[in-house]
Design a protein around this motif. Structure first.
Motif, PDB file in Angstrom:
ATOM      1  N   TYR A 187      63.785  17.106  91.273  1.00 37.92           N
ATOM      2  CA  TYR A 187      63.195  15.749  90.939  1.00 37.92           C
ATOM      3  C   TYR A 187      61.980  15.916  89.823  1.00 37.92           C
ATOM      4  O   TYR A 187      61.898  15.083  88.980  1.00 37.92           O
ATOM      5  N   HIS A 188      61.182  16.544  90.378  1.00 38.50           N
ATOM      6  CA  HIS A 188      60.009  16.763  89.482  1.00 38.50           C
ATOM      7  C   HIS A 188      60.326  17.202  87.947  1.00 38.50           C
ATOM      8  O   HIS A 188      59.619  16.943  87.022  1.00 38.50           O
ATOM      9  N   ARG A 189      61.411  17.878  87.712  1.00 37.85           N
ATOM     10  CA  ARG A 189      61.971  18.449  86.621  1.00 37.85           C
ATOM     11  C   ARG A 189      62.671  17.194  85.871  1.00 37.85           C
ATOM     12  O   ARG A 189      62.734  16.867  84.368  1.00 37.85           O
ATOM     13  N   THR A 190      63.641  16.542  86.680  1.00 38.09           N
ATOM     14  CA  THR A 190      64.574  15.581  86.130  1.00 38.09           C
ATOM     15  C   THR A 190      64.435  14.181  86.467  1.00 38.09           C
ATOM     16  O   THR A 190      65.454  13.311  86.294  1.00 38.09           O
ATOM     17  N   ALA A 191      63.274  13.580  87.062  1.00 33.67           N
ATOM     18  CA  ALA A 191      63.156  12.459  87.652  1.00 33.67           C
ATOM     19  C   ALA A 191      63.702  11.267  86.630  1.00 33.67           C
ATOM     20  O   ALA A 191      63.194  11.281  85.357  1.00 33.67           O
ATOM     21  N   ARG A 192      64.567  10.395  86.949  1.00 31.06           N
ATOM     22  CA  ARG A 192      64.745   9.350  85.976  1.00 31.06           C
ATOM     23  C   ARG A 192      63.547   8.139  85.660  1.00 31.06           C
ATOM     24  O   ARG A 192      62.672   8.049  86.446  1.00 31.06           O
TER      25      ARG A 192
ATOM     26  N   LEU B 207      62.502   5.007  85.338  1.00 31.50           N
ATOM     27  CA  LEU B 207      62.853   3.358  85.746  1.00 31.50           C
ATOM     28  C   LEU B 207      61.594   2.758  85.629  1.00 31.50           C
ATOM     29  O   LEU B 207      60.515   2.980  85.875  1.00 31.50           O
ATOM     30  N   PRO B 208      61.789   1.474  85.282  1.00 31.13           N
ATOM     31  CA  PRO B 208      60.627   0.614  85.096  1.00 31.13           C
ATOM     32  C   PRO B 208      59.809   0.317  86.431  1.00 31.13           C
ATOM     33  O   PRO B 208      58.770  -0.369  86.095  1.00 31.13           O
ATOM     34  N   TRP B 209      60.258   0.433  87.314  1.00 33.44           N
ATOM     35  CA  TRP B 209      59.641   0.328  88.809  1.00 33.44           C
ATOM     36  C   TRP B 209      59.026   1.374  89.267  1.00 33.44           C
ATOM     37  O   TRP B 209      58.435   1.416  90.307  1.00 33.44           O
ATOM     38  N   ARG B 210      59.105   2.489  88.606  1.00 35.40           N
ATOM     39  CA  ARG B 210      58.975   3.742  89.068  1.00 35.40           C
ATOM     40  C   ARG B 210      57.569   4.356  88.413  1.00 35.40           C
ATOM     41  O   ARG B 210      57.356   4.043  87.133  1.00 35.40           O
ATOM     42  N   VAL B 211      56.782   5.114  89.325  1.00 41.27           N
ATOM     43  CA  VAL B 211      55.743   5.785  88.720  1.00 41.27           C
ATOM     44  C   VAL B 211      56.125   7.505  88.842  1.00 41.27           C
ATOM     45  O   VAL B 211      56.507   7.798  89.826  1.00 41.27           O
ATOM     46  N   GLY B 212      56.153   8.006  87.768  1.00 43.91           N
ATOM     47  CA  GLY B 212      56.645   9.350  87.615  1.00 43.91           C
ATOM     48  C   GLY B 212      56.108  10.366  88.759  1.00 43.91           C
ATOM     49  O   GLY B 212      55.117  10.291  89.320  1.00 43.91           O
ATOM     50  N   PRO B 213      56.856  11.573  89.279  1.00 42.37           N
ATOM     51  CA  PRO B 213      56.526  12.395  90.137  1.00 42.37           C
ATOM     52  C   PRO B 213      55.109  13.129  90.055  1.00 42.37           C
ATOM     53  O   PRO B 213      54.406  13.525  90.694  1.00 42.37           O
ATOM     54  N   ARG B 214      54.444  13.056  88.445  1.00 44.39           N
ATOM     55  CA  ARG B 214      53.275  13.911  88.185  1.00 44.39           C
ATOM     56  C   ARG B 214      52.075  12.813  87.969  1.00 44.39           C
ATOM     57  O   ARG B 214      51.039  13.400  87.765  1.00 44.39           O
ATOM     58  N   ALA B 215      52.413  11.662  88.364  1.00 45.89           N
ATOM     59  CA  ALA B 215      51.387  10.538  88.265  1.00 45.89           C
ATOM     60  C   ALA B 215      50.353  10.728  89.340  1.00 45.89           C
ATOM     61  O   ALA B 215      50.782  11.285  90.345  1.00 45.89           O
ATOM     62  N   ASN B 216      49.129  10.227  89.120  1.00 50.54           N
ATOM     63  CA  ASN B 216      48.149  10.453  90.285  1.00 50.54           C
ATOM     64  C   ASN B 216      47.625   9.092  90.910  1.00 50.54           C
ATOM     65  O   ASN B 216      46.832   9.113  91.537  1.00 50.54           O
TER      66      ASN B 216
ATOM     67  N   GLU C 165      75.548  21.432  89.008  1.00 48.29           N
ATOM     68  CA  GLU C 165      74.181  20.962  88.820  1.00 48.29           C
ATOM     69  C   GLU C 165      73.289  20.865  90.126  1.00 48.29           C
ATOM     70  O   GLU C 165      72.281  20.388  89.910  1.00 48.29           O
ATOM     71  N   CYS C 166      73.872  20.810  91.161  1.00 46.78           N
ATOM     72  CA  CYS C 166      73.268  20.418  92.269  1.00 46.78           C
ATOM     73  C   CYS C 166      71.994  21.582  92.594  1.00 46.78           C
ATOM     74  O   CYS C 166      72.475  22.582  93.144  1.00 46.78           O
ATOM     75  N   PRO C 167      70.916  21.132  93.125  1.00 47.40           N
ATOM     76  CA  PRO C 167      69.932  22.033  93.533  1.00 47.40           C
ATOM     77  C   PRO C 167      70.048  22.714  94.922  1.00 47.40           C
ATOM     78  O   PRO C 167      69.624  23.613  95.180  1.00 47.40           O
TER      79      PRO C 167
END
Length: 339
Positions: free
Chosen positions: A13-18, A20-29, A201-203
């Motif tokens: 998920y950290h590498r490939t997160a979609r 999306l306009p309602w989302r904050v990315g996995p690296r956001a603080n 492709e599944c982790p």
């Protein structure tokens, strides 16, 4: 197995997160706006991301925060919702916005969120985990499928929900529940799909019992399909001086509060004769054949309004009646048809 699969899914998920306009990315603080999380979760119930994305933007443009939505008339919310289906969601959306505005903000716990109108177990867990960082086990249909395949559950999801919840719990252990929820949702939506899963492709492939079986798509098995009952009714096309007579459906019941063509009740069975102009629409629990017939005037004491035909798109007609309008217009141009 759960710890290794959990870590692999989260790293993926950290590498490939979609985006999306309602989302904050996995690296956001920082956490996403709970209003956006809530609005997206309600809109995404039984509706695809592709359909929701532009509609989500339109809602935000019109009502940028929960206070603005709370102040809007219910009719405006229903009109903006037209075409998204499951219209009780729109009524609950408005009731929830008013409740949140009245209390001064969203509750930050799963238990508190459950007390709001229209928020069930899944939505409460998702908002609590994603927007507020609460330790919650978030299970939607994508998560159910991923968990069922990881463990090769051999019975339909509906009869295995308790077991799926138990098996999902370790995936949320000792990690950010909001990120884990979104990681599993992404995995189910893009890789562990209902049909043609992209197992290469599944982790979590190494830990997936469904993959090891050689027939991952067979899990979880689908329940026997029930035959959908048939209903029929008639809608009336009443036109005068370039305007169409519309009514508003009763607040309670199917398509409650939505704009509609006036007409008869919907009865069980199929029409006795093939109507000249009709549409067929499939609801969750039944299929409807709706005939469209011209009338000169509205029935006595029928409350409604005359909507200009060139502004019919502003009426907020749900999909059923939008299809009826389209079918009638085609028949006007080319003779009777069935859509």
């Amino acid at each position: 197995m759960p710890a290794r699969a959990r870590d692999a899914i989260l790293a993926h998920y950290h590498r490939t997160a979609r985006d999306l306009p309602w989302r904050v990315g996995p690296r956001a603080n920082h956490r996403p706006d709970p209003y956006r999380v809530w609005l997206s979760e309600v809109m995404l119930q039984q509706t695809t991301v592709a359909t929701v994305t532009p509609r989500f933007a339109a809602f935000l443009e019109r009502w940028p925060d929960v206070e603005a939505m709370a102040a809007a008339p219910l009719e405006d919310i229903l009109q903006q919702w037209a075409g998204l289906g499951y219209y009780a969601r729109a009524r609950n959306l408005h009731a929830c916005a008013r409740a949140v505005a009245e209390r001064g903000g969203f509750p930050e716990t799963e238990a508190g969120l459950r007390e709001l109108p229209g928020i069930g177990a899944y939505t409460a867990a998702a908002i609590a985990a994603i927007a507020f960082g609460e330790d919650s086990v978030v299970i939607d249909t994508n998560v159910e499928r991923v968990v069922a395949r990881l463990h090769a559950l051999d019975r339909p999801v509906k009869s295995a929900k308790g077991e799926i919840a138990r098996l999902a719990d370790p995936l949320f252990d000792s990690v950010d529940s909001g990120q884990m929820a979104q990681a599993l949702m992404d995995l189910g939506a893009t890789i562990c799909r209902p049909k043609n899963p992209k197992c290469s492709e599944c982790p979590a492939q190494a830990d997936c019992k469904a993959f090891a079986s050689g027939t991952p798509e067979a899990f979880p098995p689908k329940p026997p399909r029930k035959q959908r009952p048939e209903r029929h009714g008639t809608a009336w096309w009443i036109e005068r001086e370039g305007k169409l007579f519309l009514v508003r459906r009763p607040e309670k019941g199917l398509l409650g509060g939505m704009a509609a063509l006036p007409g008869t009740d919907w009865n069980d069975g199929t029409p006795d004769e093939n109507p000249a102009i009709s549409v067929r629409h499939v609801f969750t629990h039944f299929a409807l054949t709706l005939s469209i017939e011209e009338r000169d005037a509205p029935p006595d004491q029928t409350e409604g309004w005359w909507q200009p035909l060139d502004r019919l798109d502003e009426a907020g007609l749900p999909t059923l009646y939008a299809k009826a309008v389209k079918a009638f217009a085609k028949a006007e141009r080319s003779g009777p048809l069935t859509a």
